[in-house]
Design a protein around this motif. Structure first.
Motif, PDB file in Angstrom:
ATOM      1  N   GLN A  26       0.764  -1.320   0.033  1.00  0.00           N
ATOM      2  CA  GLN A  26      -0.144  -0.032  -0.060  1.00  0.00           C
ATOM      3  C   GLN A  26       0.793   1.479   0.185  1.00  0.00           C
ATOM      4  OE1 GLN A  26      -0.244  -2.576   2.205  1.00  0.00           O
ATOM      5  NE2 GLN A  26      -2.451  -2.576   3.212  1.00  0.00           N
ATOM      6  N   GLU A  27       1.920   1.387   0.686  1.00  0.00           N
ATOM      7  CA  GLU A  27       2.687   2.473   0.918  1.00  0.00           C
ATOM      8  C   GLU A  27       3.435   2.585  -0.314  1.00  0.00           C
ATOM      9  OE1 GLU A  27       2.492   4.518   3.224  1.00  0.00           O
ATOM     10  OE2 GLU A  27       1.242   3.118   4.220  1.00  0.00           O
ATOM     11  N   VAL A  29       2.169   2.054  -3.456  1.00  0.00           N
ATOM     12  CA  VAL A  29       1.460   2.610  -4.348  1.00  0.00           C
ATOM     13  C   VAL A  29       1.181   4.367  -4.132  1.00  0.00           C
ATOM     14  CG1 VAL A  29      -1.179   2.412  -5.054  1.00  0.00           C
ATOM     15  CG2 VAL A  29       0.376   0.261  -4.821  1.00  0.00           C
ATOM     16  N   ARG A  30       0.852   4.356  -2.729  1.00  0.00           N
ATOM     17  CA  ARG A  30       0.626   5.894  -2.128  1.00  0.00           C
ATOM     18  C   ARG A  30       1.948   6.604  -2.779  1.00  0.00           C
ATOM     19  NH1 ARG A  30      -1.340   3.175   2.493  1.00  0.00           N
ATOM     20  NH2 ARG A  30      -3.450   3.290   2.714  1.00  0.00           N
ATOM     21  N   GLU A  31       3.229   6.040  -2.563  1.00  0.00           N
ATOM     22  CA  GLU A  31       4.399   6.951  -2.894  1.00  0.00           C
ATOM     23  C   GLU A  31       4.160   7.080  -4.426  1.00  0.00           C
ATOM     24  OE1 GLU A  31       9.040   6.684  -2.067  1.00  0.00           O
ATOM     25  OE2 GLU A  31       7.798   5.663  -0.671  1.00  0.00           O
ATOM     26  N   ALA A  33       1.815   7.091  -6.509  1.00  0.00           N
ATOM     27  CA  ALA A  33       0.649   8.248  -6.569  1.00  0.00           C
ATOM     28  C   ALA A  33       1.047   9.630  -6.355  1.00  0.00           C
ATOM     29  CB  ALA A  33      -0.639   8.021  -5.875  1.00  0.00           C
ATOM     30  N   ALA A  34       1.910   9.810  -5.347  1.00  0.00           N
ATOM     31  CA  ALA A  34       2.414  11.151  -4.938  1.00  0.00           C
ATOM     32  C   ALA A  34       3.094  11.661  -5.829  1.00  0.00           C
ATOM     33  CB  ALA A  34       2.963  11.167  -3.448  1.00  0.00           C
ATOM     34  N   ALA A  37       1.291  12.814  -8.947  1.00  0.00           N
ATOM     35  CA  ALA A  37      -0.003  13.798  -8.503  1.00  0.00           C
ATOM     36  C   ALA A  37      -0.018  15.255  -9.317  1.00  0.00           C
ATOM     37  CB  ALA A  37       0.081  14.144  -7.033  1.00  0.00           C
ATOM     38  N   ASP A  48      -8.469   7.215  -8.050  1.00  0.00           N
ATOM     39  CA  ASP A  48      -9.286   6.246  -7.012  1.00  0.00           C
ATOM     40  C   ASP A  48      -8.026   5.168  -6.410  1.00  0.00           C
ATOM     41  OD1 ASP A  48     -11.344   8.004  -7.133  1.00  0.00           O
ATOM     42  OD2 ASP A  48     -11.973   6.439  -8.688  1.00  0.00           O
ATOM     43  N   LEU A  49      -7.705   5.202  -5.149  1.00  0.00           N
ATOM     44  CA  LEU A  49      -6.962   4.133  -4.487  1.00  0.00           C
ATOM     45  C   LEU A  49      -8.001   3.052  -3.624  1.00  0.00           C
ATOM     46  CD1 LEU A  49      -3.974   6.255  -3.298  1.00  0.00           C
ATOM     47  CD2 LEU A  49      -4.310   5.018  -5.413  1.00  0.00           C
ATOM     48  N   LEU A  51      -7.085   0.343  -1.301  1.00  0.00           N
ATOM     49  CA  LEU A  51      -6.302  -0.221  -0.693  1.00  0.00           C
ATOM     50  C   LEU A  51      -6.619  -0.836   0.549  1.00  0.00           C
ATOM     51  CD1 LEU A  51      -3.409   2.537  -1.460  1.00  0.00           C
ATOM     52  CD2 LEU A  51      -4.110   0.313  -2.638  1.00  0.00           C
ATOM     53  N   GLU A  53      -6.802  -2.074   4.764  1.00  0.00           N
ATOM     54  CA  GLU A  53      -6.467  -1.430   5.697  1.00  0.00           C
ATOM     55  C   GLU A  53      -5.135  -1.958   6.354  1.00  0.00           C
ATOM     56  OE1 GLU A  53      -9.325  -0.222   8.503  1.00  0.00           O
ATOM     57  OE2 GLU A  53     -10.965   0.127   6.910  1.00  0.00           O
TER      58      GLU A  53
END
Length: 182
Positions: A26-27, A29-31, A33-34, A37, A48-49, A51, A53
């Motif tokens: 998940q991290e 993917v978030r990184e 995406a950032a 951005a 849209d993510l 992921l 929890e």
């Protein structure tokens, strides 16, 4: 990026060196995406993510995996219609395997879609011309981590870029653990 592709594909004189550690998918993917951005905002795209929890742990090279996920999102960004949505979903595909799917609308032609994984294909037409290295590099990185990569879709409809990676539990039982070249 070209140096990375040569290194990973084995076409160069050096072998890829993976810096392996336990990472949360998940991290990554978030990184990724950032990182993209600003480009997503420039193209008025919504990301849209979806992921889990709970941390999805994987043994791999953090930097290379971020590079692969960034390549998937970048591909979707280049081919998505302006103002549309890109969806990224991380879910358990089958027991002991995680699936990362990037879904978007396709603005390119049928021949461009068919050549998306060609290492040095040039794409033109309705979208800006570029070399198709990002997906090829992503595929090579995924395969170095004993994963699978494929595309689904048709021009003018939704496209899915799909990555399946083994769970940490399955990795630990594998005779090829840790992943990477020998």
């Amino acid at each position: 990026m070209a140096t990375d592709l040569i290194e990973i594909s084995g076409s160069g004189k050096t072998k890829p060196t993976l810096q392996l550690d336990v990472v949360a998918l998940q991290e990554l993917v978030r990184e990724a995406a950032a990182i993209l951005a600003p480009s997503l905002n420039d193209h008025r795209l919504t990301l849209d993510l979806e992921l889990p929890e709970q941390p999805v742990l994987f043994f791999g090279d953090r930097a290379r995996l971020i590079q692969a996920v960034t390549g998937l999102i970048d591909h979707a960004l280049r081919w998505a219609s302006e103002g549309s949505r890109i969806s990224i979903q991380l879910s358990q595909a089958v027991p002991e395997e995680w699936q990362l799917a990037v879904t978007h609308d396709i603005a390119g032609s049928r021949s461009d879609f068919a050549r998306a994984l060609d290492t040095y294909a040039r794409f033109g037409g309705e979208v800006e011309e570029h070399l198709g290295l990002g997906l090829r590099l992503a595929k090579e990185i995924v395969e170095l981590h004993h994963g699978k990569f494929w595309l689904e879709g048709e021009p003018g409809q939704s496209s899915r870029l799909i990555v399946n990676l083994p769970s940490l539990e399955r990795q630990r039982r594998s005779p090829s653990f840790p992943p990477g070249p020998r």
